[in-house]
Motif scaffolding. Structure first.
Motif, PDB file in Angstrom:
ATOM      1  N   THR A  74      26.334  45.315  50.664  1.00 30.11           N
ATOM      2  CA  THR A  74      25.724  46.546  51.158  1.00 30.11           C
ATOM      3  C   THR A  74      25.661  47.562  50.031  1.00 30.11           C
ATOM      4  O   THR A  74      26.674  47.803  49.357  1.00 30.11           O
ATOM      5  N   ASP A  75      24.481  48.132  49.804  1.00 30.72           N
ATOM      6  CA  ASP A  75      24.299  49.118  48.734  1.00 30.72           C
ATOM      7  C   ASP A  75      24.787  48.591  47.384  1.00 30.72           C
ATOM      8  O   ASP A  75      25.400  49.328  46.592  1.00 30.72           O
ATOM      9  N   GLY A  76      24.550  47.307  47.140  1.00 32.53           N
ATOM     10  CA  GLY A  76      24.891  46.713  45.866  1.00 32.53           C
ATOM     11  C   GLY A  76      26.336  46.302  45.701  1.00 32.53           C
ATOM     12  O   GLY A  76      26.721  45.805  44.635  1.00 32.53           O
ATOM     13  N   GLY A  77      27.159  46.491  46.741  1.00 32.68           N
ATOM     14  CA  GLY A  77      28.571  46.141  46.642  1.00 32.68           C
ATOM     15  C   GLY A  77      29.000  45.150  47.700  1.00 32.68           C
ATOM     16  O   GLY A  77      28.472  45.142  48.820  1.00 32.68           O
ATOM     17  N   GLU A  78      29.942  44.272  47.353  1.00 29.88           N
ATOM     18  CA  GLU A  78      30.473  43.294  48.312  1.00 29.88           C
ATOM     19  C   GLU A  78      31.773  43.819  48.893  1.00 29.88           C
ATOM     20  O   GLU A  78      32.640  44.311  48.178  1.00 29.88           O
ATOM     21  N   ARG A  79      31.884  43.727  50.218  1.00 30.04           N
ATOM     22  CA  ARG A  79      33.131  44.096  50.889  1.00 30.04           C
ATOM     23  C   ARG A  79      33.256  43.298  52.182  1.00 30.04           C
ATOM     24  O   ARG A  79      32.281  42.752  52.690  1.00 30.04           O
ATOM     25  N   ASP A  80      34.493  43.212  52.692  1.00 28.42           N
ATOM     26  CA  ASP A  80      34.723  42.530  53.963  1.00 28.42           C
ATOM     27  C   ASP A  80      35.780  43.275  54.753  1.00 28.42           C
ATOM     28  O   ASP A  80      36.229  44.362  54.354  1.00 28.42           O
ATOM     29  N   GLN A  81      36.205  42.688  55.890  1.00 31.78           N
ATOM     30  CA  GLN A  81      37.120  43.404  56.781  1.00 31.78           C
ATOM     31  C   GLN A  81      38.489  43.642  56.169  1.00 31.78           C
ATOM     32  O   GLN A  81      39.201  44.565  56.578  1.00 31.78           O
ATOM     33  N   TYR A  82      38.851  42.854  55.177  1.00 35.35           N
ATOM     34  CA  TYR A  82      40.176  43.022  54.574  1.00 35.35           C
ATOM     35  C   TYR A  82      40.241  44.236  53.646  1.00 35.35           C
ATOM     36  O   TYR A  82      41.329  44.710  53.323  1.00 35.35           O
ATOM     37  N   ASP A  83      39.082  44.763  53.273  1.00 36.32           N
ATOM     38  CA  ASP A  83      39.062  46.013  52.513  1.00 36.32           C
ATOM     39  C   ASP A  83      39.401  47.209  53.403  1.00 36.32           C
ATOM     40  O   ASP A  83      39.638  48.308  52.893  1.00 36.32           O
ATOM     41  N   ASP A  84      39.412  47.005  54.725  1.00 37.34           N
ATOM     42  CA  ASP A  84      39.739  48.092  55.662  1.00 37.34           C
ATOM     43  C   ASP A  84      41.235  48.166  55.967  1.00 37.34           C
ATOM     44  O   ASP A  84      41.658  49.008  56.771  1.00 37.34           O
ATOM     45  N   LEU A  85      42.031  47.303  55.342  1.00 41.44           N
ATOM     46  CA  LEU A  85      43.467  47.224  55.660  1.00 41.44           C
ATOM     47  C   LEU A  85      44.352  47.914  54.614  1.00 41.44           C
ATOM     48  O   LEU A  85      45.531  47.591  54.483  1.00 41.44           O
ATOM     49  N   ASN A  86      43.790  48.846  53.888  1.00 39.98           N
ATOM     50  CA  ASN A  86      44.535  49.619  52.889  1.00 39.98           C
ATOM     51  C   ASN A  86      45.181  48.753  51.807  1.00 39.98           C
ATOM     52  O   ASN A  86      46.385  48.876  51.532  1.00 39.98           O
ATOM     53  N   PRO A  87      44.408  47.885  51.162  1.00 40.83           N
ATOM     54  CA  PRO A  87      44.984  47.074  50.089  1.00 40.83           C
ATOM     55  C   PRO A  87      45.235  47.899  48.830  1.00 40.83           C
ATOM     56  O   PRO A  87      44.732  49.023  48.686  1.00 40.83           O
ATOM     57  N   THR A  88      46.026  47.337  47.941  1.00 39.94           N
ATOM     58  CA  THR A  88      46.088  47.837  46.570  1.00 39.94           C
ATOM     59  C   THR A  88      45.152  46.971  45.746  1.00 39.94           C
ATOM     60  O   THR A  88      45.145  45.743  45.886  1.00 39.94           O
ATOM     61  N   TYR A  89      44.343  47.599  44.905  1.00 33.04           N
ATOM     62  CA  TYR A  89      43.440  46.870  44.027  1.00 33.04           C
ATOM     63  C   TYR A  89      43.999  46.895  42.603  1.00 33.04           C
ATOM     64  O   TYR A  89      44.422  47.940  42.115  1.00 33.04           O
ATOM     65  N   ILE A  90      44.022  45.735  41.971  1.00 32.86           N
ATOM     66  CA  ILE A  90      44.378  45.638  40.568  1.00 32.86           C
ATOM     67  C   ILE A  90      43.074  45.527  39.780  1.00 32.86           C
ATOM     68  O   ILE A  90      42.253  44.648  40.055  1.00 32.86           O
ATOM     69  N   LEU A  91      42.886  46.439  38.823  1.00 33.54           N
ATOM     70  CA  LEU A  91      41.655  46.448  38.039  1.00 33.54           C
ATOM     71  C   LEU A  91      41.960  46.309  36.560  1.00 33.54           C
ATOM     72  O   LEU A  91      42.920  46.898  36.055  1.00 33.54           O
ATOM     73  N   ALA A  92      41.138  45.540  35.866  1.00 37.03           N
ATOM     74  CA  ALA A  92      41.147  45.525  34.408  1.00 37.03           C
ATOM     75  C   ALA A  92      39.965  46.360  33.971  1.00 37.03           C
ATOM     76  O   ALA A  92      38.840  46.175  34.456  1.00 37.03           O
ATOM     77  N   THR A  93      40.208  47.317  33.065  1.00 42.19           N
ATOM     78  CA  THR A  93      39.134  48.190  32.621  1.00 42.19           C
ATOM     79  C   THR A  93      38.983  48.110  31.101  1.00 42.19           C
ATOM     80  O   THR A  93      39.943  47.849  30.375  1.00 42.19           O
ATOM     81  N   PHE A  94      37.770  48.352  30.658  1.00 44.39           N
ATOM     82  CA  PHE A  94      37.451  48.336  29.232  1.00 44.39           C
ATOM     83  C   PHE A  94      36.962  49.720  28.851  1.00 44.39           C
ATOM     84  O   PHE A  94      36.076  50.272  29.499  1.00 44.39           O
ATOM     85  N   GLY A  95      37.576  50.302  27.823  1.00 39.48           N
ATOM     86  CA  GLY A  95      37.195  51.646  27.424  1.00 39.48           C
ATOM     87  C   GLY A  95      37.606  52.710  28.410  1.00 39.48           C
ATOM     88  O   GLY A  95      37.145  53.853  28.342  1.00 39.48           O
ATOM     89  N   GLY A  96      38.460  52.338  29.382  1.00 41.52           N
ATOM     90  CA  GLY A  96      38.975  53.299  30.344  1.00 41.52           C
ATOM     91  C   GLY A  96      38.053  53.613  31.501  1.00 41.52           C
ATOM     92  O   GLY A  96      38.455  54.271  32.464  1.00 41.52           O
ATOM     93  N   ASN A  97      36.784  53.140  31.443  1.00 42.63           N
ATOM     94  CA  ASN A  97      35.851  53.520  32.508  1.00 42.63           C
ATOM     95  C   ASN A  97      34.920  52.395  32.962  1.00 42.63           C
ATOM     96  O   ASN A  97      34.046  52.621  33.780  1.00 42.63           O
ATOM     97  N   LYS A  98      35.106  51.190  32.432  1.00 41.35           N
ATOM     98  CA  LYS A  98      34.270  50.063  32.852  1.00 41.35           C
ATOM     99  C   LYS A  98      35.154  48.978  33.460  1.00 41.35           C
ATOM    100  O   LYS A  98      36.063  48.466  32.797  1.00 41.35           O
ATOM    101  N   VAL A  99      34.898  48.644  34.720  1.00 45.17           N
ATOM    102  CA  VAL A  99      35.687  47.618  35.413  1.00 45.17           C
ATOM    103  C   VAL A  99      35.204  46.237  34.985  1.00 45.17           C
ATOM    104  O   VAL A  99      34.016  45.919  35.118  1.00 45.17           O
ATOM    105  N   VAL A 100      36.136  45.427  34.463  1.00 41.03           N
ATOM    106  CA  VAL A 100      35.777  44.082  34.010  1.00 41.03           C
ATOM    107  C   VAL A 100      36.565  43.003  34.748  1.00 41.03           C
ATOM    108  O   VAL A 100      36.370  41.815  34.510  1.00 41.03           O
ATOM    109  N   GLY A 101      37.437  43.406  35.666  1.00 38.07           N
ATOM    110  CA  GLY A 101      38.185  42.433  36.456  1.00 38.07           C
ATOM    111  C   GLY A 101      38.808  43.123  37.653  1.00 38.07           C
ATOM    112  O   GLY A 101      39.072  44.332  37.616  1.00 38.07           O
ATOM    113  N   CYS A 102      39.012  42.369  38.729  1.00 35.94           N
ATOM    114  CA  CYS A 102      39.589  42.973  39.927  1.00 35.94           C
ATOM    115  C   CYS A 102      40.254  41.919  40.806  1.00 35.94           C
ATOM    116  O   CYS A 102      39.963  40.725  40.717  1.00 35.94           O
ATOM    117  N   ALA A 103      41.170  42.389  41.627  1.00 40.87           N
ATOM    118  CA  ALA A 103      41.799  41.567  42.652  1.00 40.87           C
ATOM    119  C   ALA A 103      42.281  42.498  43.752  1.00 40.87           C
ATOM    120  O   ALA A 103      42.550  43.681  43.521  1.00 40.87           O
TER     121      ALA A 103
END
Length: 212
Positions: A40-69
Motif C-alpha cells: 500500500t502506497d509503495g510499502g509492504e506491511r501486514d497484521q504483525y506490524d500492528d502489534l508494536n514490534p521493535t524494528y532493527i534497521l541497518a542504515t548507511f550514511g545515517g539516513n538510508k535504510v539498507v536492512g531491516c527485521a
C-alpha cells in the motif's frame, strides 16, 4: 553502516526510516522475490506490524535504510504459529519468555557497501549482529524465524546455523522452513562484520505483547 533499534515509543521520531523500511520490504518481498504480500502506497506491511514490534534497521550514511527485521516476543501472537503453523513439527512453537520471533528480514544488496570474507554482504552481517545484540540486551537467548532454504544456507555461511523446528514446506513460489537461532556472545562474535557500529539501547524489561 550502523544498526539501530526502533521501539514503539520511537516510531514518530523515526517515521522517515520506517517508511523506507516498508518500501524496502515491498521491493524485496513483492518485487524481487514475488511473494504474495500486501503493498500500500509503495510499502509492504501486514497484521504483525500492528502489534508494536521493535524494528532493527541497518542504515548507511545515517539516513538510508539498507536492512531491516521485525522482532516480537514469541509468547505471541507470532507469524510462525498463526500464519505458518505447517512449518512446526506439531503446529506449536512451545515458546518461552526467552524467545523472540524475527520476521520480515531483508537487505538491499545492491548497495556497494562491500562484502565480508565469507562473501556475505556487510548489510546482512550487520543485521545479524544487531538482532543478536538487541536480543541479548533484552533478555532473549533464542530467536525463532520462518525463512526459506536459500536464507538457511546464508545463515550457515555466516557461521550462525539454524536448528530446524520442522520439515521444509513448499509455500507459494518458495520452500520455507522454520528454525531457532542462538542469541549469545559466541554467535555475535562469529557474525560481527568489521567496523560494526551499534546505537542499540541496552537492557530493559520486555512484555508479552511488545518487543519494546
Amino acid at each position: 553502516m550502523q544498526v539501530l533499534a526502533i521501539s514503539p515509543d520511537r516510531y514518530v521520531e523515526h517515521q522517515n526510516l520506517l517508511k523506507q523500511m516498508h518500501q524496502l520490504r515491498a521491493n524485496v518481498f513483492g518485487g524481487r522475490l514475488e511473494w504474495d504480500v500486501t503493498i500500500t502506497d509503495g510499502g509492504e506491511r501486514d497484521q504483525y506490524d500492528d502489534l508494536n514490534p521493535t524494528y532493527i534497521l541497518a542504515t548507511f550514511g545515517g539516513n538510508k535504510v539498507v536492512g531491516c527485521a521485525r522482532l516480537l516476543p514469541a509468547a505471541g501472537p507470532t507469524m510462525l504459529e498463526r500464519t505458518f503453523p505447517q512449518l512446526l513439527a506439531d503446529g506449536s512453537l512451545h515458546a518461552t519468555s526467552a524467545m523472540i520471533e524475527s520476521s520480515r528480514f531483508c537487505v538491499d544488496t545492491t548497495l556497494p557497501a562491500g562484502r565480508g570474507g565469507n562473501q556475505l554482504h556487510h548489510a546482512t552481517l550487520t543485521m545479524f549482529a544487531g538482532i543478536i545484540e538487541w536480543s541479548m540486551a533484552n533478555g532473549y537467548d533464542k530467536i525463532v524465524t520462518a525463512t526459506d532454504l536459500r536464507f538457511e544456507r546464508i545463515l550457515n555461511r555466516a557461521g550462525w546455523p539454524m536448528t530446524r523446528l520442522g520439515e521444509p514446506v513448499a509455500i507459494g513460489n518458495t520452500v520455507a522452513v522454520a528454525g531457532v537461532l542462538p542469541a549469545d556472545q559466541a554467535s555475535l562474535k562469529e557474525v560481527c562484520p568489521p567496523n560494526y557500529r551499534s546505537t542499540l539501547p541496552f537492557a530493559h524489561r520486555h512484555s508479552e505483547r511488545s518487543a519494546a
